[in-house]
Design an enzyme around this catalytic site. Sequence first.
Site, PDB file in Angstrom:
ATOM      1  N   LYS A 202       0.640  -1.347  -0.281  1.00 54.50           N
ATOM      2  CA  LYS A 202       0.039  -0.151   0.035  1.00 54.50           C
ATOM      3  C   LYS A 202       0.998   1.440  -0.002  1.00 54.50           C
ATOM      4  O   LYS A 202       1.583   1.735   1.067  1.00 54.50           O
ATOM      5  CB  LYS A 202      -0.975   0.447   1.125  1.00 54.50           C
ATOM      6  N   THR A 259       1.322   6.448  13.547  1.00 53.72           N
ATOM      7  CA  THR A 259       0.985   6.066  12.873  1.00 53.72           C
ATOM      8  C   THR A 259       1.609   4.280  13.073  1.00 53.72           C
ATOM      9  O   THR A 259       1.067   3.395  12.995  1.00 53.72           O
ATOM     10  CB  THR A 259       0.772   6.062  11.858  1.00 53.72           C
ATOM     11  N   GLY A 260       2.755   4.360  13.495  1.00 49.13           N
ATOM     12  CA  GLY A 260       3.685   3.077  13.699  1.00 49.13           C
ATOM     13  C   GLY A 260       2.723   2.628  15.410  1.00 49.13           C
ATOM     14  O   GLY A 260       2.199   1.821  15.039  1.00 49.13           O
ATOM     15  N   GLU A 277       9.371   1.372  10.919  1.00 46.33           N
ATOM     16  CA  GLU A 277      10.099   2.114  10.462  1.00 46.33           C
ATOM     17  C   GLU A 277       9.738   3.301  10.275  1.00 46.33           C
ATOM     18  O   GLU A 277       9.239   3.955  10.031  1.00 46.33           O
ATOM     19  CB  GLU A 277      11.508   2.197   9.227  1.00 46.33           C
ATOM     20  N   CYS A 311      13.727  10.512   6.891  1.00 43.57           N
ATOM     21  CA  CYS A 311      13.798   9.658   8.117  1.00 43.57           C
ATOM     22  C   CYS A 311      14.740  10.439   8.546  1.00 43.57           C
ATOM     23  O   CYS A 311      15.343  10.687   9.980  1.00 43.57           O
ATOM     24  CB  CYS A 311      13.330   8.426   8.360  1.00 43.57           C
ATOM     25  N   GLU A 412      10.275  15.978  14.751  1.00 45.29           N
ATOM     26  CA  GLU A 412      10.588  15.829  13.788  1.00 45.29           C
ATOM     27  C   GLU A 412       9.490  16.827  12.771  1.00 45.29           C
ATOM     28  O   GLU A 412       8.564  16.313  12.135  1.00 45.29           O
ATOM     29  CB  GLU A 412      10.000  14.229  13.094  1.00 45.29           C
TER      30      GLU A 412
HETATM   31  P1  NAD Z   1       2.816   8.127   7.732  1.00 46.16           P
HETATM   32  O1  NAD Z   1       2.658   7.437   9.301  1.00 46.16           O
HETATM   33  O2  NAD Z   1       1.421   9.246   8.026  1.00 46.16           O
HETATM   34  O3  NAD Z   1       1.689   6.814   6.425  1.00 46.16           O
HETATM   35  C1  NAD Z   1       2.402   6.120   5.842  1.00 46.16           C
HETATM   36  C2  NAD Z   1       2.042   5.581   5.177  1.00 46.16           C
HETATM   37  O4  NAD Z   1       0.830   4.668   6.466  1.00 46.16           O
HETATM   38  C3  NAD Z   1       1.199   5.464   4.399  1.00 46.16           C
HETATM   39  O5  NAD Z   1       0.862   4.658   3.499  1.00 46.16           O
HETATM   40  C4  NAD Z   1      -0.513   5.753   4.673  1.00 46.16           C
HETATM   41  O6  NAD Z   1      -1.367   5.890   4.160  1.00 46.16           O
HETATM   42  C5  NAD Z   1      -0.963   4.971   5.804  1.00 46.16           C
HETATM   43  N1  NAD Z   1      -1.832   4.934   6.768  1.00 46.16           N
HETATM   44  C6  NAD Z   1      -1.578   6.836   7.820  1.00 46.16           C
HETATM   45  N2  NAD Z   1      -2.805   6.192   9.103  1.00 46.16           N
HETATM   46  C7  NAD Z   1      -2.703   4.343   8.529  1.00 46.16           C
HETATM   47  C8  NAD Z   1      -2.411   3.882  10.210  1.00 46.16           C
HETATM   48  N3  NAD Z   1      -3.399   3.855  10.921  1.00 46.16           N
HETATM   49  N4  NAD Z   1      -3.063   2.509   9.837  1.00 46.16           N
HETATM   50  C9  NAD Z   1      -2.221   1.293   8.523  1.00 46.16           C
HETATM   51  N5  NAD Z   1      -1.905   2.878   7.801  1.00 46.16           N
HETATM   52  C10 NAD Z   1      -1.601   3.824   8.040  1.00 46.16           C
HETATM   53  O7  NAD Z   1       3.759   8.484   7.262  1.00 46.16           O
HETATM   54  P2  NAD Z   1       4.131   9.574   6.137  1.00 46.16           P
HETATM   55  O8  NAD Z   1       3.639  11.390   6.346  1.00 46.16           O
HETATM   56  O9  NAD Z   1       3.583   8.740   4.472  1.00 46.16           O
HETATM   57  O10 NAD Z   1       5.977   9.752   6.297  1.00 46.16           O
HETATM   58  C11 NAD Z   1       6.597  10.634   7.055  1.00 46.16           C
HETATM   59  C12 NAD Z   1       6.755   9.578   7.855  1.00 46.16           C
HETATM   60  O11 NAD Z   1       7.663   8.214   7.868  1.00 46.16           O
HETATM   61  C13 NAD Z   1       7.692  10.358   8.583  1.00 46.16           C
HETATM   62  O12 NAD Z   1       7.983  10.562  10.243  1.00 46.16           O
HETATM   63  C14 NAD Z   1       9.563   9.738   8.419  1.00 46.16           C
HETATM   64  O13 NAD Z   1      10.390   9.684   9.662  1.00 46.16           O
HETATM   65  C15 NAD Z   1       8.336   8.753   8.549  1.00 46.16           C
HETATM   66  N6  NAD Z   1      10.026   7.786   7.863  1.00 46.16           N
HETATM   67  C16 NAD Z   1      10.333   6.220   8.624  1.00 46.16           C
HETATM   68  C17 NAD Z   1      11.281   6.303   8.024  1.00 46.16           C
HETATM   69  C18 NAD Z   1      12.717   4.591   8.407  1.00 46.16           C
HETATM   70  O14 NAD Z   1      13.001   4.094   8.136  1.00 46.16           O
HETATM   71  N7  NAD Z   1      12.369   4.631  10.297  1.00 46.16           N
HETATM   72  C19 NAD Z   1      11.933   6.291   6.689  1.00 46.16           C
HETATM   73  C20 NAD Z   1      10.693   6.993   5.374  1.00 46.16           C
HETATM   74  C21 NAD Z   1       9.815   7.918   6.395  1.00 46.16           C
END
Ligand code: NAD
Length: 509
Positions: A202, A259-260, A277, A311, A412
């Site tokens: 997804k 979200t994690g 991650e 990130c 962040e």
């Molecule tokens: P996000 O958490 O908003 O979304 C990430 C994904 O999760 C998207 O596909 C989104 O549609 C989905 N999502 C959103 N809510 C959900 C839910 N309740 N259940 C399941 N899936 C859901 O993150 P973002 O804004 O897309 O990305 C930015 C974030 O990602 C930053 O915090 C960044 O640090 C992090 N990031 C981490 C790494 C790493 O490897 N540690 C790498 C890149 C980005």
Amino acid sequence: MTAQPPANGHDHGHDHGHDHGPAAHSGAAATPLKMVIGGKLVDAADGQTFDVVSPVDGRVIVSVPKGGAEDVDRAVKAAQRAFDGEWHTWSQTRRGQTLARFATLIRQHLEELAQLESENMGKPISSARWEIGAVANVMEYYGGAANKLMGETIPVSKPGFDFTLREPIGVVGLIVPWNFPLMLASWKMGPALAAGNTAILKPASYTPLTAIRVAELALEAGFPPGVLNVVTGPGSVAGAAIAAHPGIGKVAFTGETATGQEIMRAAAGNIKKISLELGGKSPNVVFADADLERFAAEAPYSVFDNCGQDCCARSRILVERSVHDEVVELLAAATLKVKVGDPADDATEVGTMVSFRQRQNVLDYIRMAGEEGAHVVVGGGIPTDPALANGAYVQPTIFDRVTSRMRIAQEEVFGPVVAIIPFDTEEEAIRLANDTPYGLSGSVWTRDIAKAIRTAKGIQSGVISINCNSSVHAEAPFGGYKMSGTGRENGMHAFESYTQIKNVYIDLS
Ligand code: NAD
């Protein structure tokens, strides 16, 4: 399968509706794209779609299906059928060879995929080309690894023979963010497929284009239908359905820490294996004895690359007080040289943010930092160049006089903003480096190797680089300590995390 009509295009979607910029165009968009489920191009079960919008000029590029729980369920069933079917009978060598073919196809389509990624996300085309090349490298790595998945024989105390098997988990859910759309998907697809799982990918709503295209290429490479499915749709609906689905055995997620946490809770229902991650607030520690010229030439790219939407962004510069003024001056000069501009231009180093909404978040952080007493050295707003007026651009920004308790030092920002904090001793540098809830990445700059290693060991993070910015390799484990996540991506560590161990004992008595 034939390719869908070219999508020429751009970002958007997120969960919250449209996100057009100041000068949104309403010209004719391309033919709507479809998801890939069970080897077929399909619409959402309820026929809904959402627009993908360019962060460069606010134009609607194309629409994609707004998948929901019913579509996730269809994809899980297709993936389970594939897992139980032909895929199950394939040798690890054949899986590896198919991944290698997939890598070749990705390289052959590098320019097309890079254009999609750049237009969709606003990242410079040169960065997008590098990332798609990295995607192919990851597939090649796991193609080679596939038939090196080995068990053990174990000398147990009973008179029998004990051995382990490494088996796939089954159907896995791969949920990725928008900042490195295909690259972060590849870190999951590669090991998941190499280990013999089937997958539902997804992509983030902002950036679904390369995921759809690469699923078509996977079919062309020879993966059986249903081995790699793509469901596009809002995270709160399609993502949440993946996290909760009882037919999915593992969920691998990259995204925000909050979200994690939601995914972790949802995954508890059927005790899914998880890898997360998450966010970061990584330190760039520079000691007085470092090569300061080199540090200043490279450090801006460790936070301004990808417009700060990384990130691993080293968004806190911890500088030894005796060289503070010199380092600020050098950094300011280097930052003013960073070329912000049209992502399609080969010379551009920093393009747009992924969306106007994300830009507003960053501008809000910049305002708050000022209110908290931080001092802008460079940047601090929207570029004044009229040619950039319609895109989601932000100036690379340096804040000085930051203290560790300020929000700009703790949270962040996910934009091109860096906070400079001075320190007096090695112990204080380590304490400040660890003074956030995160622990993803970071750098240490010094000519004293013992000090470099002491500091690297002292920093609580999953990845550290010494005298450079880079800490990510297809071959080496990547992931976070503390609230930056759990599990590792890349290398053999990630490969094993897409397997489960079965211990078999044969009674020889
Ligand atoms: P996000 O958490 O908003 O979304 C990430 C994904 O999760 C998207 O596909 C989104 O549609 C989905 N999502 C959103 N809510 C959900 C839910 N309740 N259940 C399941 N899936 C859901 O993150 P973002 O804004 O897309 O990305 C930015 C974030 O990602 C930053 O915090 C960044 O640090 C992090 N990031 C981490 C790494 C790493 O490897 N540690 C790498 C890149 C980005």
